[in-house]
Design a protein around this motif. Structure first.
Motif, PDB file in Angstrom:
ATOM      1  N   GLU A  51     -52.595 -32.424-106.348  1.00 32.44           N
ATOM      2  CA  GLU A  51     -50.998 -32.191-106.292  1.00 32.44           C
ATOM      3  C   GLU A  51     -50.857 -30.595-105.704  1.00 32.44           C
ATOM      4  N   ALA A  52     -51.532 -29.745-106.495  1.00 25.19           N
ATOM      5  CA  ALA A  52     -51.465 -28.384-106.241  1.00 25.19           C
ATOM      6  C   ALA A  52     -51.960 -28.247-104.703  1.00 25.19           C
ATOM      7  N   ILE A  53     -53.108 -28.579-104.061  1.00 30.40           N
ATOM      8  CA  ILE A  53     -53.833 -28.502-102.896  1.00 30.40           C
ATOM      9  C   ILE A  53     -52.764 -28.941-101.725  1.00 30.40           C
ATOM     10  N   TYR A  54     -52.014 -30.200-102.527  1.00 29.24           N
ATOM     11  CA  TYR A  54     -51.052 -30.943-101.755  1.00 29.24           C
ATOM     12  C   TYR A  54     -49.728 -29.929-101.090  1.00 29.24           C
ATOM     13  N   LEU A  55     -49.453 -29.381-102.548  1.00 34.68           N
ATOM     14  CA  LEU A  55     -48.103 -28.476-102.272  1.00 34.68           C
ATOM     15  C   LEU A  55     -48.469 -27.346-101.716  1.00 34.68           C
ATOM     16  N   GLU A  56     -49.617 -26.437-101.901  1.00 33.89           N
ATOM     17  CA  GLU A  56     -49.953 -25.388-101.125  1.00 33.89           C
ATOM     18  C   GLU A  56     -50.138 -25.398 -99.720  1.00 33.89           C
ATOM     19  N   ASP A  57     -50.656 -26.659 -99.261  1.00 33.81           N
ATOM     20  CA  ASP A  57     -50.949 -27.022 -97.736  1.00 33.81           C
ATOM     21  C   ASP A  57     -49.520 -27.243 -97.107  1.00 33.81           C
ATOM     22  N   LYS A  58     -48.716 -27.807 -98.009  1.00 35.39           N
ATOM     23  CA  LYS A  58     -47.518 -27.992 -97.512  1.00 35.39           C
ATOM     24  C   LYS A  58     -46.589 -26.768 -97.037  1.00 35.39           C
ATOM     25  N   LYS A  59     -46.951 -25.560 -97.689  1.00 37.11           N
ATOM     26  CA  LYS A  59     -46.392 -24.288 -97.328  1.00 37.11           C
ATOM     27  C   LYS A  59     -46.735 -23.932 -95.915  1.00 37.11           C
ATOM     28  N   ASN A  60     -48.028 -23.998 -95.817  1.00 41.17           N
ATOM     29  CA  ASN A  60     -48.620 -23.247 -94.571  1.00 41.17           C
ATOM     30  C   ASN A  60     -49.260 -24.052 -93.582  1.00 41.17           C
ATOM     31  N   GLY A  61     -49.859 -25.578 -94.100  1.00 42.41           N
ATOM     32  CA  GLY A  61     -50.139 -26.401 -93.169  1.00 42.41           C
ATOM     33  C   GLY A  61     -51.607 -25.827 -92.367  1.00 42.41           C
TER      34      GLY A  61
ATOM     35  N   LEU B 151     -63.327 -33.102-106.326  1.00 44.08           N
ATOM     36  CA  LEU B 151     -62.725 -34.016-105.294  1.00 44.08           C
ATOM     37  C   LEU B 151     -63.397 -34.166-104.123  1.00 44.08           C
ATOM     38  N   LYS B 152     -64.157 -33.276-103.605  1.00 40.26           N
ATOM     39  CA  LYS B 152     -65.139 -33.394-102.424  1.00 40.26           C
ATOM     40  C   LYS B 152     -66.045 -34.658-102.447  1.00 40.26           C
ATOM     41  N   THR B 153     -66.664 -34.759-103.662  1.00 39.85           N
ATOM     42  CA  THR B 153     -67.406 -35.717-104.098  1.00 39.85           C
ATOM     43  C   THR B 153     -66.856 -37.366-103.960  1.00 39.85           C
ATOM     44  N   LEU B 154     -65.405 -37.164-104.514  1.00 41.41           N
ATOM     45  CA  LEU B 154     -64.756 -38.513-104.512  1.00 41.41           C
ATOM     46  C   LEU B 154     -64.261 -38.542-103.119  1.00 41.41           C
ATOM     47  N   GLY B 155     -64.290 -37.820-101.861  1.00 43.89           N
ATOM     48  CA  GLY B 155     -63.893 -37.977-100.920  1.00 43.89           C
ATOM     49  C   GLY B 155     -62.391 -37.770-100.507  1.00 43.89           C
ATOM     50  N   HIS B 156     -61.643 -36.986-101.501  1.00 43.27           N
ATOM     51  CA  HIS B 156     -60.592 -36.382-101.360  1.00 43.27           C
ATOM     52  C   HIS B 156     -60.197 -35.457-100.753  1.00 43.27           C
ATOM     53  N   VAL B 157     -61.229 -34.143-100.466  1.00 44.89           N
ATOM     54  CA  VAL B 157     -60.869 -33.214 -99.651  1.00 44.89           C
ATOM     55  C   VAL B 157     -62.140 -32.844 -98.865  1.00 44.89           C
ATOM     56  N   GLU B 158     -61.948 -31.937 -98.063  1.00 43.96           N
ATOM     57  CA  GLU B 158     -63.059 -31.563 -97.146  1.00 43.96           C
ATOM     58  C   GLU B 158     -63.164 -30.012 -97.366  1.00 43.96           C
ATOM     59  N   GLN B 159     -64.024 -29.256 -97.315  1.00 45.19           N
ATOM     60  CA  GLN B 159     -64.295 -27.951 -97.459  1.00 45.19           C
ATOM     61  C   GLN B 159     -65.561 -27.284 -96.810  1.00 45.19           C
ATOM     62  N   GLU B 160     -65.598 -26.590 -95.806  1.00 45.42           N
ATOM     63  CA  GLU B 160     -66.802 -25.818 -95.501  1.00 45.42           C
ATOM     64  C   GLU B 160     -67.098 -24.746 -96.587  1.00 45.42           C
TER      65      GLU B 160
ATOM     66  N   GLY C 155     -57.067 -38.480 -99.913  1.00 42.21           N
ATOM     67  CA  GLY C 155     -56.798 -37.326-100.717  1.00 42.21           C
ATOM     68  C   GLY C 155     -55.293 -37.162-100.554  1.00 42.21           C
ATOM     69  N   GLU C 156     -54.902 -37.126 -99.065  1.00 41.67           N
ATOM     70  CA  GLU C 156     -53.290 -37.005 -99.090  1.00 41.67           C
ATOM     71  C   GLU C 156     -52.499 -38.094 -99.597  1.00 41.67           C
ATOM     72  N   LYS C 157     -53.029 -39.344 -99.625  1.00 40.16           N
ATOM     73  CA  LYS C 157     -52.421 -40.560-100.245  1.00 40.16           C
ATOM     74  C   LYS C 157     -52.276 -40.404-101.712  1.00 40.16           C
ATOM     75  N   LEU C 158     -53.278 -39.999-102.245  1.00 42.47           N
ATOM     76  CA  LEU C 158     -52.989 -39.840-103.792  1.00 42.47           C
ATOM     77  C   LEU C 158     -52.391 -38.550-103.816  1.00 42.47           C
ATOM     78  N   ALA C 159     -52.571 -37.514-103.291  1.00 38.98           N
ATOM     79  CA  ALA C 159     -51.572 -36.335-103.622  1.00 38.98           C
ATOM     80  C   ALA C 159     -50.048 -36.830-103.335  1.00 38.98           C
ATOM     81  N   ILE C 160     -49.725 -37.445-102.433  1.00 46.07           N
ATOM     82  CA  ILE C 160     -48.448 -37.970-102.408  1.00 46.07           C
ATOM     83  C   ILE C 160     -47.808 -38.852-103.398  1.00 46.07           C
ATOM     84  N   GLU C 161     -48.767 -39.823-104.055  1.00 44.40           N
ATOM     85  CA  GLU C 161     -48.421 -40.567-105.265  1.00 44.40           C
ATOM     86  C   GLU C 161     -48.107 -39.673-106.316  1.00 44.40           C
ATOM     87  N   VAL C 162     -49.004 -38.795-106.652  1.00 43.24           N
ATOM     88  CA  VAL C 162     -48.899 -37.930-107.836  1.00 43.24           C
ATOM     89  C   VAL C 162     -47.580 -37.135-107.652  1.00 43.24           C
TER      90      VAL C 162
END
Length: 130
Positions: free
Chosen positions: A14-24, A50-59, A70-77
């Protein structure tokens, strides 16, 4: 059926989703740690899960991006949090501050049935969606 995630992991997504909504433009680990008031190490551990679960990507050492799942789950939460807080404020006249705090805990334990009833109640109480 997907395994239920821990409260902590739901808070991170949820935090990742909300932070990403701020700056995209993705989210930095420091932003996630600051939003949740945790150490960067704790945030890194959660992002790794979250990366292992396939919900986020990060280099490595890069920005964090939600995957489609991840976005679907974040929106639900986030929807649960938002609607529960709204219900507490509008229906029970709870202060916004307390409603936000309480919604944070309730969103993780509420049954689907109860949540759907709250959604229906709010929809019927305000049919124009205002």
């Amino acid at each position: 059926m997907e395994k239920k995630l821990t409260e902590s992991i739901e808070d991170y997504i949820e935090a990742i989703y909300l932070e990403d909504k701020k700056n995209g433009k993705g989210v930095r680990i420091t932003d996630v740690a600051a939003k949740l008031n945790v150490s960067k190490a704790s945030a890194n551990d959660a992002v790794r899960k979250l990366k292992t679960l396939g919900h986020v990507e990060q280099e490595r050492y890069g920005q964090i991006f939600l995957t489609a799942s991840g976005e679907k789950l974040a929106i639900e939460v986030y929807e649960k949090h938002r609607l529960i807080a709204d219900f507490l404020v509008r229906t029970l006249d709870v202060s916004i501050e307390n409603a936000q705090k309480d919604a944070c805990g309730i969103e993780h334990i509420i049954s689907d049935e109860t949540f759907e009833k709250i959604k229906l109640f709010l929809k019927n109480a305000n049919p124009n969606g205002q």
